[in-house]
Write an enzyme that holds these catalytic residues in place. Sequence first.
Site, PDB file in Angstrom:
ATOM      1  N   LYS A 170       0.837  -1.202   0.000  1.00 24.21           N
ATOM      2  CA  LYS A 170       0.000   0.000   0.000  1.00 24.21           C
ATOM      3  C   LYS A 170       0.875   1.256   0.000  1.00 24.21           C
ATOM      4  CE  LYS A 170      -3.211   2.422   2.940  1.00 24.21           C
ATOM      5  NZ  LYS A 170      -4.003   2.419   4.159  1.00 24.21           N
ATOM      6  N   GLU A 188      10.604  -4.886   4.114  1.00 24.20           N
ATOM      7  CA  GLU A 188      10.615  -6.303   3.728  1.00 24.20           C
ATOM      8  C   GLU A 188      10.261  -6.454   2.253  1.00 24.20           C
ATOM      9  OE1 GLU A 188       9.218  -5.006   6.353  1.00 24.20           O
ATOM     10  OE2 GLU A 188       9.456  -6.284   8.125  1.00 24.20           O
ATOM     11  N   GLY A 248      -4.509  -1.732   5.448  1.00 24.90           N
ATOM     12  CA  GLY A 248      -3.790  -2.892   4.914  1.00 24.90           C
ATOM     13  C   GLY A 248      -4.475  -4.203   5.272  1.00 24.90           C
ATOM     14  N   ARG A 249      -4.893  -4.349   6.522  1.00 22.40           N
ATOM     15  CA  ARG A 249      -5.489  -5.622   6.960  1.00 22.40           C
ATOM     16  C   ARG A 249      -6.930  -5.780   6.488  1.00 22.40           C
ATOM     17  NH1 ARG A 249      -4.069  -2.171  10.877  1.00 22.40           N
ATOM     18  NH2 ARG A 249      -5.618  -1.311  12.303  1.00 22.40           N
ATOM     19  N   GLU A 251      -3.889  -6.238  15.341  1.00 22.87           N
ATOM     20  CA  GLU A 251      -3.384  -4.934  14.892  1.00 22.87           C
ATOM     21  C   GLU A 251      -4.486  -3.879  15.024  1.00 22.87           C
ATOM     22  OE1 GLU A 251       0.002  -4.198  11.698  1.00 22.87           O
ATOM     23  OE2 GLU A 251      -1.931  -4.150  10.682  1.00 22.87           O
ATOM     24  N   HIS A 311      -4.353 -33.079  18.685  1.00 27.03           N
ATOM     25  CA  HIS A 311      -3.240 -33.950  19.082  1.00 27.03           C
ATOM     26  C   HIS A 311      -2.038 -33.135  19.528  1.00 27.03           C
ATOM     27  CE1 HIS A 311      -5.403 -37.481  17.643  1.00 27.03           C
ATOM     28  NE2 HIS A 311      -5.895 -36.632  16.765  1.00 27.03           N
ATOM     29  N   LYS A 316      10.233  -0.424  13.737  1.00 28.24           N
ATOM     30  CA  LYS A 316      10.775  -0.117  12.403  1.00 28.24           C
ATOM     31  C   LYS A 316      11.900   0.901  12.519  1.00 28.24           C
ATOM     32  CE  LYS A 316       6.378  -0.638   9.901  1.00 28.24           C
ATOM     33  NZ  LYS A 316       5.364   0.035   9.117  1.00 28.24           N
TER      34      LYS A 316
HETATM   35  O1  F6P Z   1       3.763  -2.426   9.628  1.00 31.33           O
HETATM   36  C1  F6P Z   1       2.444  -2.813   9.636  1.00 31.33           C
HETATM   37  C2  F6P Z   1       1.830  -2.611   8.290  1.00 31.33           C
HETATM   38  O2  F6P Z   1       1.730  -1.261   8.027  1.00 31.33           O
HETATM   39  C3  F6P Z   1       0.491  -3.296   8.178  1.00 31.33           C
HETATM   40  O3  F6P Z   1      -0.528  -2.570   8.729  1.00 31.33           O
HETATM   41  C4  F6P Z   1       0.396  -3.501   6.699  1.00 31.33           C
HETATM   42  O4  F6P Z   1      -0.585  -4.425   6.368  1.00 31.33           O
HETATM   43  C5  F6P Z   1       1.796  -3.958   6.397  1.00 31.33           C
HETATM   44  O5  F6P Z   1       2.606  -3.203   7.270  1.00 31.33           O
HETATM   45  C6  F6P Z   1       2.249  -3.795   4.985  1.00 31.33           C
HETATM   46  O6  F6P Z   1       2.167  -2.474   4.555  1.00 31.33           O
HETATM   47  P1  F6P Z   1       2.294  -2.079   3.036  1.00 31.33           P
HETATM   48  O7  F6P Z   1       1.158  -2.688   2.289  1.00 31.33           O
HETATM   49  O8  F6P Z   1       2.242  -0.590   2.997  1.00 31.33           O
HETATM   50  O9  F6P Z   1       3.602  -2.609   2.531  1.00 31.33           O
END
Ligand code: F6P
Length: 539
Positions: free
Chosen positions: A215, A221, A276-277, A362, A393, A504
Amino acid sequence: MARDLDPTDASELTTTDTWRALAAHYDTLRDVHLRELFAQDRGRASRLTVEADGLLVDFSKNRITEQTLTLLIALARERRLSSRIDAMFRGEAINVTENRPVLHTALRLPRDRSLIVQGTDVAAEVHRVLERAYRFAHDVRRGNWLGYSDRPVRTVVNLGIGGSDLGPAMAYDALAAYRDAGLECHFVSNIDGADIAGLLPRVDPETTLFVVASKTFTTLETLTNARTARAWLVERAGSERAVPRHFVALSTNGAEVAQFGIDPTNMFDLWDWVGGRYSLDSAIGLSLMIAIGPDHFEAMLAGFHAMDEHFRTAPFERNLPVLLGLIGIWYGNFFGTQTHAVLPYAQELHRFPAYLQQLDMESNGKSVTADGSAVTYATGPVVWGTSGTNGQHAYFQLLHQGTRLIPADFIGFARSNFPLGDHHDLLTANLFAQTEALAFGHDGPEGEPFRLFEGNRPSSTLLAGQLTPFVLGQLVALYEHKVFTQGWIWGLNSFDQWGVELGKVLAGRIAAELQTDSEPPSSHDSSTNELINWYRRHR
Ligand code: F6P
């Protein structure tokens, strides 16, 4: 007499008459066994079962009575939950700390609807992007999207994390029965190189499409993985010119996408009013859309929308997300439970609990209210679970005989997408057996207390005909709105996530320290300084 609460101020929550009445009611109910509740009322199961569009929830194995629900619903009314629901659907800026509307419900509005927010028809915007994404998905599925050597794309790799990974990855597995056999998707999220390094040797650069899902397009990452994938592709293709055919972006951030080197015509946009979620239904679902096709994707959106309409219009007494949310509050705030298990008896839903962890934790893992005051009560629980019957189990021992009370949602289906002999009957028998054993227990033989099952361990049972795209949409929206209900009653802003920021920032600082050999670091606490030193010596 119960009075209305100031809906923007939850600080009074625990001092209201209704909260006190709930506390008093808890005192009368906490030692009552589910066995008694069922013995007293033969119609309990049917009275406490609610159905919406084929999705049925049996609440009867919860430690509640009709009085409990009456009081919980009074609490929801005092908090003016209805007007809050309307405000969300209308597009008011209810995400107050970021001053944004919260409009994931607009992502699944039918084509003929419009929704004007701040002068823009957001429903039309949604359908503009959806149509583009559908055309793209069709192209890939029909073999019309060609890689650098003119061979059709057959593998899609989604590079994203959090909401830009968990939703499509969960739904890709959940809808395995609806996927196109000629295409496969992979989901890479972790910055640990082992994730992408484990995948790249297994895919063919000539036929692989990378979908960079972010987003913000600033997430460390995702961008690290995307850079690695890009370098890998360019090396194999022998030219940068291969990139436009093998990279598309899903983002709100056109400038960063262009900066990364992805052609803006290969970007599918979303909007800052999609959290995002909550973004599975947006362009973030592109890899899923390619895998299952636009028709199934639309069916999933219809399931989401059906649950939205149910949440928006059903009276609280028959409103599934409201009831799930209120019963969660009953356990967390009165019984003092700390966790909530979600146990899908469907292998395809094995990633559903992980998806719900982000959605719930979150959103409601917060200890100040939307106006910044510290809460004086428990908020969101730890959400966890795995698919049945595996957990039986492993950790079910603790559910049955441990010292902690763990409310659970069991999810099952009448028919399997993969019918095979008597597997499905045996699976479902186990689901029902577990909820029965948890609720009613069993007296062990005299003198063998280790064989005693006390019972009185609560659960809700969610049932649907079959795990179709429509039903998956219903299920996800059910939990989205459950989280909304709880967040609003607790006075939280369920739509920001400031709690992820500090880590972060610190990681950025520490990364620089790990990569130099200058002075030993001294700016941290002694533990962190020593850990950094150890790493430098051993790396
Ligand atoms: O760090 C948390 C977060 O902002 C989440 O809320 C989000 O889903 C995820 O990182 C990924 O964010 P992006 O889609 O901006 O890479």
